[in-house]
Design an enzyme around this catalytic site. Sequence first.
Site, PDB file in Angstrom:
ATOM      1  N   LEU A  56       0.841  -1.193   0.000  1.00 58.28           N
ATOM      2  CA  LEU A  56       0.000   0.000   0.000  1.00 58.28           C
ATOM      3  C   LEU A  56       0.878   1.247   0.000  1.00 58.28           C
ATOM      4  CD1 LEU A  56      -2.917   1.099   0.164  1.00 58.28           C
ATOM      5  CD2 LEU A  56      -2.617   1.180   2.648  1.00 58.28           C
TER       6      LEU A  56
ATOM      7  N   HIS B  44       7.027   2.546  10.691  1.00 58.02           N
ATOM      8  CA  HIS B  44       7.600   3.715  10.027  1.00 58.02           C
ATOM      9  C   HIS B  44       6.572   4.853  10.060  1.00 58.02           C
ATOM     10  CE1 HIS B  44       9.107   6.272   6.793  1.00 58.02           C
ATOM     11  NE2 HIS B  44      10.211   5.555   6.766  1.00 58.02           N
TER      12      HIS B  44
END
Length: 335
Positions: free
Chosen positions: A125, A229
Amino acid sequence: MLVVRPAGPADLDYLLELAILSGPGFTSLPEDPDQLTERLDLSRDSFAGALPAQQCWYTLMLEETDTGDVDGIASVKAAVGLNRPFFSFRVNTNASSSPSLDIKLEHQTLQLVNECSGWSEVGSLFLKADRRKGGAGRLLSQSRYMLIGAQPDLFAETVLAELRGVFTPDGACPFWDHVAHKFFPMPFDEADMMTGSTDKQFILDLAPRHPIYVELLPEPARAVIGKVHPQGVPAMALLESEGFRPNGLVDIFDAGPTVTCPRDHIRTVRDARQLTVGIADEVEAELPSLISTNAVSGFRAVRARVGLDGQTAILTPDVAEALKVRAGDTVRVKA
């Protein structure tokens, strides 16, 4: 109008641009034209039904139909870990005690495992920065579950997603620098590329055979185990909204978390309705819905207003054209 559609060989330039923009640690988007070409060929064959179900890897592109621009990517792998191992570290908690000293301790360890064989995976994604608002990310993310829901028998009963681990602004990866690199003496990018382009034998050859005690690791490495992240935080929120939860596994290179959900409990898979298409110039609806075709072959998805009349989904002509459906066809609708 934004539409999610199958990726194919003609999308190589778009996919290479997205791979470059995604940055380090995005294992499924290597900056390698040859690997990306193979992936697009695999996507074409998967959507065409030309491969055994467990070998399929469906890649989806987010396209602006008015301009033809491709601004995002997502994917579904029908099964992982069958032809090549799917390695992870399991974070275990081990208790010890000394009754004579009245001391009880808990220690976390990292153990190399291959537990996910045969599970389906949603991943890849990624959107361009200027598309990360206005619902484009949710459309792209949910389209994967609409794809699974269209033909659930093509996918495993458990679905996983891996989230990219923490990198510093200058591109360094604390877990790689302090832990993984000790076992894989090569640049991160090289190891990352080999993960996607080889049979992963190098991992089996070099990875630690014994548990790694987390307490013995430097603080920068401990602090990022199981963390996402910063660019992956919205993706994690979308996964959690669908019912995915961490399962105690982390990536062996960057320590990003793995999350899982039973296929039939994924919210979008569970709640989408199969309806018959009707077409009208105007529809009455307060809010847009997620709408997709009802088969893997020729899959498409959009977010648009849809009128609901019993078992009929009333679409405007432009929405029907974006989905390439006609009156009487079946679509899936998630309000």
